[in-house]
Structures are given as structure tokens and as C-alpha cells.
Scaffold this active site. Structure first.
Site, PDB file in Angstrom:
ATOM      1  N   ASP A 166     -20.358  53.060  72.281  1.00 14.19           N
ATOM      2  CA  ASP A 166     -19.473  52.119  71.871  1.00 14.19           C
ATOM      3  C   ASP A 166     -19.712  52.148  70.273  1.00 14.19           C
ATOM      4  O   ASP A 166     -19.019  52.097  69.385  1.00 14.19           O
ATOM      5  CB  ASP A 166     -19.507  51.126  72.721  1.00 14.19           C
ATOM      6  CG  ASP A 166     -18.448  51.187  73.932  1.00 14.19           C
ATOM      7  OD1 ASP A 166     -19.582  51.633  75.014  1.00 14.19           O
ATOM      8  OD2 ASP A 166     -17.570  51.280  74.165  1.00 14.19           O
ATOM      9  N   ARG A 176     -10.548  44.009  70.522  1.00  9.54           N
ATOM     10  CA  ARG A 176     -12.403  44.292  71.236  1.00  9.54           C
ATOM     11  C   ARG A 176     -13.499  44.427  69.992  1.00  9.54           C
ATOM     12  O   ARG A 176     -13.172  45.092  69.392  1.00  9.54           O
ATOM     13  CB  ARG A 176     -12.309  45.673  72.005  1.00  9.54           C
ATOM     14  CG  ARG A 176     -11.733  45.184  73.738  1.00  9.54           C
ATOM     15  CD  ARG A 176     -11.439  46.036  74.512  1.00  9.54           C
ATOM     16  NE  ARG A 176     -12.864  45.906  75.235  1.00  9.54           N
ATOM     17  CZ  ARG A 176     -13.483  47.573  76.244  1.00  9.54           C
ATOM     18  NH1 ARG A 176     -12.681  48.373  76.358  1.00  9.54           N
ATOM     19  NH2 ARG A 176     -14.900  46.329  76.620  1.00  9.54           N
ATOM     20  N   ASN A 193     -23.762  50.320  75.341  1.00 13.17           N
ATOM     21  CA  ASN A 193     -22.810  51.169  76.092  1.00 13.17           C
ATOM     22  C   ASN A 193     -23.064  50.277  77.039  1.00 13.17           C
ATOM     23  O   ASN A 193     -23.203  49.378  76.940  1.00 13.17           O
ATOM     24  CB  ASN A 193     -23.814  52.789  76.344  1.00 13.17           C
ATOM     25  CG  ASN A 193     -22.638  53.219  77.545  1.00 13.17           C
ATOM     26  OD1 ASN A 193     -21.377  53.435  76.721  1.00 13.17           O
ATOM     27  ND2 ASN A 193     -22.954  53.955  78.630  1.00 13.17           N
ATOM     28  N   LYS A 194     -21.892  50.947  77.838  1.00 13.06           N
ATOM     29  CA  LYS A 194     -21.948  49.955  79.008  1.00 13.06           C
ATOM     30  C   LYS A 194     -22.956  48.672  79.650  1.00 13.06           C
ATOM     31  O   LYS A 194     -24.196  49.770  79.737  1.00 13.06           O
ATOM     32  CB  LYS A 194     -21.285  51.025  80.163  1.00 13.06           C
ATOM     33  CG  LYS A 194     -20.522  49.674  81.400  1.00 13.06           C
ATOM     34  CD  LYS A 194     -19.529  48.449  81.442  1.00 13.06           C
ATOM     35  CE  LYS A 194     -18.231  49.072  80.019  1.00 13.06           C
ATOM     36  NZ  LYS A 194     -17.918  47.497  79.899  1.00 13.06           N
ATOM     37  N   ARG A 250      -9.147  51.769  77.230  1.00  9.59           N
ATOM     38  CA  ARG A 250     -10.394  51.738  77.087  1.00  9.59           C
ATOM     39  C   ARG A 250     -11.236  53.115  77.027  1.00  9.59           C
ATOM     40  O   ARG A 250     -10.531  53.644  77.560  1.00  9.59           O
ATOM     41  CB  ARG A 250     -10.952  50.765  78.564  1.00  9.59           C
ATOM     42  CG  ARG A 250     -10.828  50.850  80.043  1.00  9.59           C
ATOM     43  CD  ARG A 250     -10.739  52.288  80.727  1.00  9.59           C
ATOM     44  NE  ARG A 250     -12.690  52.888  80.062  1.00  9.59           N
ATOM     45  CZ  ARG A 250     -13.071  53.231  80.386  1.00  9.59           C
ATOM     46  NH1 ARG A 250     -12.707  54.971  80.532  1.00  9.59           N
ATOM     47  NH2 ARG A 250     -14.338  53.738  80.150  1.00  9.59           N
ATOM     48  N   GLY A 251     -12.681  53.108  76.699  1.00 12.29           N
ATOM     49  CA  GLY A 251     -13.143  54.184  76.181  1.00 12.29           C
ATOM     50  C   GLY A 251     -13.496  54.393  74.756  1.00 12.29           C
ATOM     51  O   GLY A 251     -12.151  53.324  74.459  1.00 12.29           O
ATOM     52  N   ALA A 252     -14.728  54.066  73.896  1.00 11.28           N
ATOM     53  CA  ALA A 252     -14.636  53.838  73.021  1.00 11.28           C
ATOM     54  C   ALA A 252     -13.127  55.018  72.059  1.00 11.28           C
ATOM     55  O   ALA A 252     -12.732  54.517  71.350  1.00 11.28           O
ATOM     56  CB  ALA A 252     -15.601  54.047  72.190  1.00 11.28           C
ATOM     57  N   GLN A 272     -15.780  51.146  86.587  1.00 13.92           N
ATOM     58  CA  GLN A 272     -15.731  52.477  85.535  1.00 13.92           C
ATOM     59  C   GLN A 272     -16.481  54.151  85.913  1.00 13.92           C
ATOM     60  O   GLN A 272     -15.745  54.739  86.332  1.00 13.92           O
ATOM     61  CB  GLN A 272     -15.622  52.992  84.295  1.00 13.92           C
ATOM     62  CG  GLN A 272     -15.120  50.962  83.331  1.00 13.92           C
ATOM     63  CD  GLN A 272     -15.892  49.793  83.081  1.00 13.92           C
ATOM     64  OE1 GLN A 272     -16.567  50.099  84.013  1.00 13.92           O
ATOM     65  NE2 GLN A 272     -15.444  49.228  81.865  1.00 13.92           N
TER      66      GLN A 272
HETATM   67  C1  RUB Z   1     -16.305  52.159  78.258  1.00 18.75           C
HETATM   68  C2  RUB Z   1     -17.956  53.029  77.808  1.00 18.75           C
HETATM   69  C3  RUB Z   1     -18.502  54.244  78.202  1.00 18.75           C
HETATM   70  C4  RUB Z   1     -18.423  54.321  76.209  1.00 18.75           C
HETATM   71  C5  RUB Z   1     -18.016  55.742  76.394  1.00 18.75           C
HETATM   72  O1  RUB Z   1     -17.252  50.437  77.753  1.00 18.75           O
HETATM   73  O2  RUB Z   1     -19.267  52.092  77.868  1.00 18.75           O
HETATM   74  O3  RUB Z   1     -19.726  55.145  78.667  1.00 18.75           O
HETATM   75  O4  RUB Z   1     -17.134  53.882  75.174  1.00 18.75           O
HETATM   76  O5  RUB Z   1     -16.779  55.753  75.160  1.00 18.75           O
HETATM   77  P1  RUB Z   1     -15.014  50.334  78.632  1.00 18.75           P
HETATM   78  P2  RUB Z   1     -16.860  57.694  74.418  1.00 18.75           P
HETATM   79  O6  RUB Z   1     -14.560  50.553  79.994  1.00 18.75           O
HETATM   80  O7  RUB Z   1     -15.382  49.187  78.140  1.00 18.75           O
HETATM   81  O8  RUB Z   1     -14.022  50.480  77.130  1.00 18.75           O
HETATM   82  O9  RUB Z   1     -16.855  58.354  75.788  1.00 18.75           O
HETATM   83  O10 RUB Z   1     -15.329  57.407  73.987  1.00 18.75           O
HETATM   84  O11 RUB Z   1     -17.144  58.222  73.823  1.00 18.75           O
END
Ligand code: RUB
Length: 356
Positions: A240, A89, A250-251, A51-53, A199
Site C-alpha cells: 500500500d 483512507r 501492506n495488509k 479496495r486495494g491500493a 480479503q
Molecule cells: C489491500 C492490501 C493489498 C494492497 C495491494 O488492503 O493490503 O495487499 O493494497 O495493492 P485493503 P495493489 O483491502 O484494506 O484495501 O494490488 O493495488 O498493489
């Protein structure tokens, strides 16, 4: 550091399959999962193994490479598999961005398998460089605030996980924090637990502990109080998807932190690579699709029992309804600046439009 497809959160293993840290089991167990097919990549994104964009984008890109290998370069089958990955997603735009970039390569190539592998590695290598730059630029902001306010210790609040588990190889929001540690700055991080999947409590804390960075996990409702008491010098989160007008998804819960930051004059920054901008989206609050996730994530909490077994336990009456929005959108007017690899960008159409 980039080195031929080996990164902290994922790597191509000796059999040329994609191996990823299975984030569902952290911080209790460090397991990996091997992804051999496009469908494996799709499932790993859907079930939050990854997870994470940023990392979702990387797994999607390598997923298209796995499809190219699986279908021996057959372009129509690869495209079909890529479209499945692209819809795994809805909110993080890095997923669509990475798949589209891979499909471009598929369309242009004779040696599709070889070129897809090279492109997926190139995207990952670029992320490594982007996050290094974000770290340096973000840390300059930290140093400036410290100098202006003549403070020796810096307290930053972050939400969710935007570290190296979320984007290769040093994160977006956590990159300036890792850089601050390198520069010898006395830094402390307030880590929002980030209900319902936690998270922050499970992933950000694990990363910071591993790096030896001082941090305190706080219940999600604590940030406003800390800001009011002058205990937060800056808020930094990842994103995101950021619209052309500077609104940032974002989250879930990020918006509330931005409101509290505004009310208390705490600088509120979003750190993101340029691949997280959606230039086609004019207005984030009205147009960004917000993922709605399973009610189970609200009903159940994952933890470890006294015998060391990872367990999901129910914390709600079974019959009560819940709603589980994965993200919210922070309006541009609440954002101090967008920390990107190209510098600090003002959250408005003119400044963002120039990055296209
Ligand atoms: C993850 C989330 C993170 C961003 C950051 O949501 O919201 O803050 O994705 O992204 P999930 P990055 O856990 O539901 O995927 O660090 O990739 O820029």
C-alpha cells in the site's frame, strides 16, 4: 486489456458514470455499484466497496473527473471535492498520488471536464501496462527459482488480495501467478484468509477459482508451519505504500509472514507499481500512517447462511475490547526484492531513489 475506460474491476458505463464491482459482497454475490458524483467515489472508498491500493487510486482519479462534471469545471469546487477523496483512507499512497496527478490537470486545463476524463483513463491504462510488466518480471523470478531448485511445481504464498480486484488489470502480487499460468507453469497458491475482513478467503480465492488456478485457503496462522515444512517456494504480496528505505506497508499480518520467510530462507517479494512508492517517506516503520478500522470488523464475520442470505454474525463477547490495525510495515531487511514495472528493485534508498 485497456480499452477506453473498460477494465475488469471498474468501467465507465453507457451513461459515463463509474461502475465498480462491489467487493463487499464477493464471493457470494457479484453486484456492481454506480458512482455518479465525487461523494459517491469517496463513500465507495471509505466503505470498502472498492479496495486495494491501485483500484482506490483509479476510483479517486475518476472521482475527480465526476467532480469536474458535477461542478461544470469550477476549479475551486473540484479541488474541495478532490481533497475529500484524498483523505478517504490514509495508508495506500496511490490514492494521494492519483488525486495529486488529477489536480495538476485541473490546474493546467481550460477544458477541465474533458481533460480530467482523459487523465483518469490514462492512469488506468498505465496500470494495465504496469501490471503486465510486473507479471512478466515476477514470473521470470519464478522460472529462475524452479530451474535452480529443479522443481516442477511451484508453491507461492500470498496475503490479502493483490489481484485484478486490487489493481487493474492483472494485479500486483497475483500478476506473476497469472503469467505463470499463461506460460504453462504448474503453480499452486497458498491463500492467507486475511482476518479480519478476509480479503484472501473471499476475494483472492474467487479470482483464482475464476481463472482455474490451483489454490488452498489457509488460516492466517498456517504460513509459518508450511514454510518450515518446505511447502512454500516464494511469498509474494502487494503493498500500500513503500518508503524510500524499502520498508513496505501492506495488509496487517504481512510482517509476520516476512519474519517466517526469513527464518526459513523462503524468498519474500513485494510486487508494486512505482506509484506505490512514497519517495517523501524516509522510514516506513516509523513514518507510514497505519489505518485503524472499526472494531466491528473484528467482532463480526460476514458469511452466507444455509438459505443463501449474506449475514454478519458476531464471534466475540460484545463487551470485549478489540483493536483493528489495517496494515503493518515489513522492514526492508526482510524483503528479498521489489518487483516493479521497471525491474526488480533492491529495498534500499539508493535503488529506490533512482526511480524518482
Ligand atoms: C489491500 C492490501 C493489498 C494492497 C495491494 O488492503 O493490503 O495487499 O493494497 O495493492 P485493503 P495493489 O483491502 O484494506 O484495501 O494490488 O493495488 O498493489
Amino acid at each position: 486489456m485497456a480499452h477506453q475506460g473498460i477494465y475488469k474491476a471498474l468501467w465507465l458505463n453507457d451513461n459515463d458514470n463509474l461502475e465498480v464491482i462491489d467487493q463487499r459482497f464477493l464471493p457470494f454475490e457479484k453486484k456492481t455499484r454506480i458512482l455518479k458524483t465525487a461523494n459517491d467515489a469517496c463513500e465507495a472508498i471509505k466503505d470498502m466497496t472498492v479496495r486495494g491500493a491501485g483500484v482506490i487510486g483509479n476510483v479517486a482519479a475518476f472521482g475527480v473527473y465526476l467532480a469536474a462534471r458535477e461542478f461544470a469545471g469550477d476549479k475551486s469546487q473540484i479541488k474541495q471535492a478532490a481533497m475529500n477523496i484524498r483523505t478517504s483512507r490514509p495508508t495506500a499512497v496511490n490514492l494521494m498520488w492519483a488525486v495529486d496527478r488529477m489536480l495538476n490537470i485541473v490546474a493546467q486545463s481550460d477544458d477541465v471536464v474533458k481533460n480530467c476524463k482523459a487523465e483518469a483513463i490514462a492512469i488506468a491504462d498505465e496500470d494495465v501496462l504496469r501490471t503486465q510488466k510486473i507479471g512478466e518480471i515476477g514470473c521470470d523470478i519464478i522460472e529462475n527459482i524452479m530451474a535452480k531448485r529443479k522443481i516442477n511445481q511451484f508453491n507461492v504464498l500470498t496475503h490479502c488480495n493483490a489481484g485484478w480486484l486490487a489493481i487493474l488489470d492483472s494485479g500486483s502480487a497475483l500478476a506473476p501467478i497469472y503469467e505463470a499460468q499463461k506460460r504453462g507453469i504448474d503453480i499452486h497458491v497458498w491463500v492467507d484468509e486475511t482476518r479480519p475482513r478476509n480479503q484472501g478467503a473471499s476475494l483472492t480465492s474467487w479470482e483464482l477459482l475464476d481463472a482455474g488456478i490451483k489454490h488452498t485457503i489457509i488460516p492466517d496462522n498456517t504460513g509459518g508451519h508450511l514454510m518450515q515444512q518446505g511447502m512454500v517456494d516464494m511469498v509474494i504480496t502487494g503493498a500500500d505504500r513503500v518508503a524510500l528505505n524499502g520498508d513496505a506497508a501492506n495488509k496487517i499480518g504481512t510482517y509476520l509472514k516476512a519474519l517466517a520467510a526469513k527464518d526459513n530462507d523462503v524468498p519474500f517479494y513485494i510486487a508494486l507499481p512505482i506509484s506505490t512508492f512514497d519517495f517523501a517517506c524516509e522510514d516506513g516503520v516509523s513514518d507510514i500512517e497505519i489505518e485503524i478500522r472499526s472494531e466491528d470488523e473484528v467482532h463480526l464475520m460476514r458469511g452466507i447462511d444455509r438459505h443463501g442470505n449474506v449475514q454478519d454474525i458476531r464471534i466475540t463477547p460484545e463487551e470485549s475490547a478489540t483493536i483493528n490495525y489495517g496494515f503493518d510495515v515489513t522492514p526492508a531487511r526482510l524483503i528479498t526484492g521489489l518487483i516493479t514495472e521497471a525491474g526488480i528493485i533492491a529495498p534500499n534508498k539508493d535503488a529506490i531513489g533512482e526511480l524518482k
